[in-house]
Design a protein around this motif. Structure first.
Motif, PDB file in Angstrom:
ATOM      1  N   PHE A   1       2.655   1.615  -7.963  1.00  0.00           N
ATOM      2  CA  PHE A   1       1.641   2.904  -8.553  1.00  0.00           C
ATOM      3  C   PHE A   1       0.979   3.509  -7.344  1.00  0.00           C
ATOM      4  O   PHE A   1       1.007   4.635  -7.035  1.00  0.00           O
ATOM      5  CB  PHE A   1       0.663   2.096  -9.275  1.00  0.00           C
ATOM      6  CG  PHE A   1      -0.056   3.514 -10.283  1.00  0.00           C
ATOM      7  CD1 PHE A   1       0.318   3.864 -11.321  1.00  0.00           C
ATOM      8  CD2 PHE A   1      -1.268   3.876  -9.532  1.00  0.00           C
ATOM      9  CE1 PHE A   1      -0.430   5.152 -11.693  1.00  0.00           C
ATOM     10  CE2 PHE A   1      -1.810   4.987 -10.171  1.00  0.00           C
ATOM     11  CZ  PHE A   1      -1.623   5.672 -11.252  1.00  0.00           C
ATOM     12  N   TRP A   2       0.253   2.890  -6.422  1.00  0.00           N
ATOM     13  CA  TRP A   2      -0.519   3.288  -5.206  1.00  0.00           C
ATOM     14  C   TRP A   2       0.570   3.782  -4.302  1.00  0.00           C
ATOM     15  O   TRP A   2       0.272   4.711  -3.592  1.00  0.00           O
ATOM     16  CB  TRP A   2      -1.509   2.469  -4.998  1.00  0.00           C
ATOM     17  CG  TRP A   2      -2.676   2.438  -6.039  1.00  0.00           C
ATOM     18  CD1 TRP A   2      -2.780   1.172  -6.912  1.00  0.00           C
ATOM     19  CD2 TRP A   2      -3.534   3.531  -6.600  1.00  0.00           C
ATOM     20  NE1 TRP A   2      -3.784   1.699  -7.775  1.00  0.00           N
ATOM     21  CE2 TRP A   2      -4.217   3.286  -7.608  1.00  0.00           C
ATOM     22  CE3 TRP A   2      -3.709   4.666  -6.074  1.00  0.00           C
ATOM     23  CZ2 TRP A   2      -4.973   3.977  -8.171  1.00  0.00           C
ATOM     24  CZ3 TRP A   2      -4.749   5.508  -6.645  1.00  0.00           C
ATOM     25  CH2 TRP A   2      -5.177   4.991  -7.951  1.00  0.00           C
ATOM     26  N   ALA A   3       1.685   2.926  -4.055  1.00  0.00           N
ATOM     27  CA  ALA A   3       2.598   3.448  -3.114  1.00  0.00           C
ATOM     28  C   ALA A   3       3.317   5.007  -3.430  1.00  0.00           C
ATOM     29  O   ALA A   3       3.511   5.797  -2.537  1.00  0.00           O
ATOM     30  CB  ALA A   3       3.953   2.247  -2.856  1.00  0.00           C
TER      31      ALA A   3
ATOM     32  N   VAL B   1       0.578   7.508  -2.989  1.00  0.00           N
ATOM     33  CA  VAL B   1       0.461   8.020  -1.568  1.00  0.00           C
ATOM     34  C   VAL B   1       1.463   8.493  -1.106  1.00  0.00           C
ATOM     35  O   VAL B   1       1.407   9.871  -0.477  1.00  0.00           O
ATOM     36  CB  VAL B   1       0.099   6.816  -0.746  1.00  0.00           C
ATOM     37  CG1 VAL B   1       0.159   7.262   0.692  1.00  0.00           C
ATOM     38  CG2 VAL B   1      -1.265   6.097  -1.107  1.00  0.00           C
ATOM     39  N   GLY B   2       2.806   8.293  -1.435  1.00  0.00           N
ATOM     40  CA  GLY B   2       4.127   8.672  -0.937  1.00  0.00           C
ATOM     41  C   GLY B   2       4.334  10.296  -1.484  1.00  0.00           C
ATOM     42  O   GLY B   2       4.592  11.090  -0.818  1.00  0.00           O
TER      43      GLY B   2
END
Lengths: 264, 178
Positions: free
Chosen positions: A182-184, A187-188
């Motif tokens: 989720f957080w990758a 950020v991506g």
């Protein structure tokens, strides 16, 4: 197959039982040129009469077969893609692209699916390996001057294949729907959002909304299992075909002679 | 097009005489090559492909048994980890974004892709082909190697040396790699 051989073959067939003859006729209808080829003619036919093998040329230069020249990186990348397709389709039987279900399916792979953890691990490590191998393959081609004429276009196709590899890896990253995923992706995709004018619309188009959610999951899923692999197959086909059309792998004999004499 | 080699292909036997018997004109790929440079794809190339396939598959299966793919707790939009990191191959860009969003997010990636696409049109001289790190092309190779090393350093910094709030950390001092 020469006419004489064909006649000998027919004579032999008369002495066989009906099943053996049927079997031999069936086999010959599929593989016209015998079993393991023994001579040059057979070796040529083995390659260009086979749909799956005829992407190869009938002959290759010894130089291109040296392991220390290519380290097999291009072929390893293609092998990894095959393995990823195979394990990926297998994973699709267990996966469900829903924000509430996806994570449970990951847990199922670990607990209730036979060898589910191996399946997921092979897919994951093959994916990481493919990113590394594709970059190393690009470095190999650069350091051996393999992009020079007449291979300019194939180098560009290669750059597209690198971008597709990164795209496949990135879209697959979200699918387990855990914190890491989720957080990758949050950020991506925010990195993409920094581009002027097109950045923010592009980010919203990828996510199907302002934040990563159900819409983003289904978009990444479709990109990951249909669109990007489809593009990958098309560009890989062009890439392989162009290797043949450009005269095989780069070879020292392509160098222009210098004043000191040919550097062959 | 390959240059036709006008030099001797065979070593001459001093005890024999030689004469020109026939002149073959042609543009086939084999013209100008050493006579024994080509080998049959079956079995020479195919056996190598098969071996690579077996080795790669075995390597992946063994790795899969010993190393589990990471799986954290279920995604929770209300609890961002600190720091939140992109996949490793984008961490070089994320590192640059921490200095300037425009440079890391737009300028550098666009520049990389455009330059990579243009490489074969910038450097077209047919020298040093078919050899690793040929002396004739040490300038081009040097630039590309530098580029790869810079990207590698940025990725390593982004992966191991960035802690909460993207502040610089020494991984072996804060306990455990992230």
């Amino acid at each position: 197959m020469k006419i004489k051989d064909e006649l000998i073959n027919l004579n032999q067939q008369k002495q066989k039982g009906w099943f053996k003859q049927f079997w031999s006729n069936l086999y010959r209808s599929i593989f016209r040129y015998g079993k393991i080829p023994q001579d040059a003619e057979g070796q040529s036919y083995a390659v260009f009469n086979n749909l799956f093998l005829h992407i190869h040329p009938v002959k290759v230069s010894r130089h291109s077969l040296k392991f220390s020249y290519t380290f097999g990186l291009g072929i390893i990348a293609a092998i990894l893609f095959l393995i990823l397709t195979f394990t990926g389709v297998w994973l699709m039987f267990y996966y469900f692209p829903s924000a509430t279900e996806a994570y449970n399916r990951m847990l199922d792979l670990r607990s209730s699916v036979d060898f589910g953890f191996v399946l997921r691990n092979v897919h994951k490590w093959a994916a990481e390996a493919m990113v590394v191998v594709v970059i190393l393959h690009m470095a190999r081609v650069f350091f051996t001057g393999g992009y020079k004429p007449p291979r300019e276009f194939n180098w560009m196709i290669g750059v597209v294949l690198l971008l597709l590899t990164l795209g496949l890896s990135f879209t697959g990253y979200l699918l387990p729907w855990d914190q890491l995923a989720f957080w990758a992706i949050t950020v991506g995709t925010s990195i993409a959002g920094y581009a002027p004018i097109i950045g923010e619309p592009l980010r919203k188009f990828l996510l199907g909304g302002d934040t990563v959610g159900q819409e983003a999951l289904i978009r990444f899923y479709v990109l990951h299992v249909v669109i990007l692999p489809g593009l990958m197959v098309i560009f890989m086909a062009i890439h392989f075909w162009r290797i043949r059309k450009d005269g095989g792998l780069s070879h020292p004999s392509e160098n222009e002679p210098t004043k000191k004499g040919n550097s062959r | 097009m390959r240059e036709i080699d006008t030099k001797q292909v065979f070593t001459k036997d001093a005890n024999k005489t030689y004469g020109l018997m026939e002149l073959v004109k042609g543009t086939k790929p084999t013209v100008g090559l050493q006579p024994d440079d080509m080998v049959f794809t079956w079995p020479h190339l195919l056996i190598r492909e098969l071996v690579l396939f077996v080795v790669v598959t075995a390597f992946l299966l063994v790795s899969a048994f010993f190393f589990d793919a990471p799986l954290e707790e279920i995604a929770n939009p209300n609890h961002p980890p600190n720091p939140a990191k992109a996949p490793w191959y984008f961490l070089g860009l994320q590192e640059l974004v921490s200095y300037s969003a425009f440079i890391g997010g737009v300028l550098v990636p666009t520049f990389i892709v455009v330059i990579l696409m243009l490489v074969p049109f910038i450097d077209r001289k047919k020298i040093g082909i078919g050899k690793w790190f040929a002396k004739e092309r040490s300038f081009a190779n040097g630039i590309f190697l530098t580029f790869l090393i810079i990207m590698l350093i940025l990725i390593i910094v982004g992966t191991y040396f960035r802690g909460p709030n993207w502040e610089f950390v020494i991984p072996w001092e804060t306990g455990g790699l992230h």
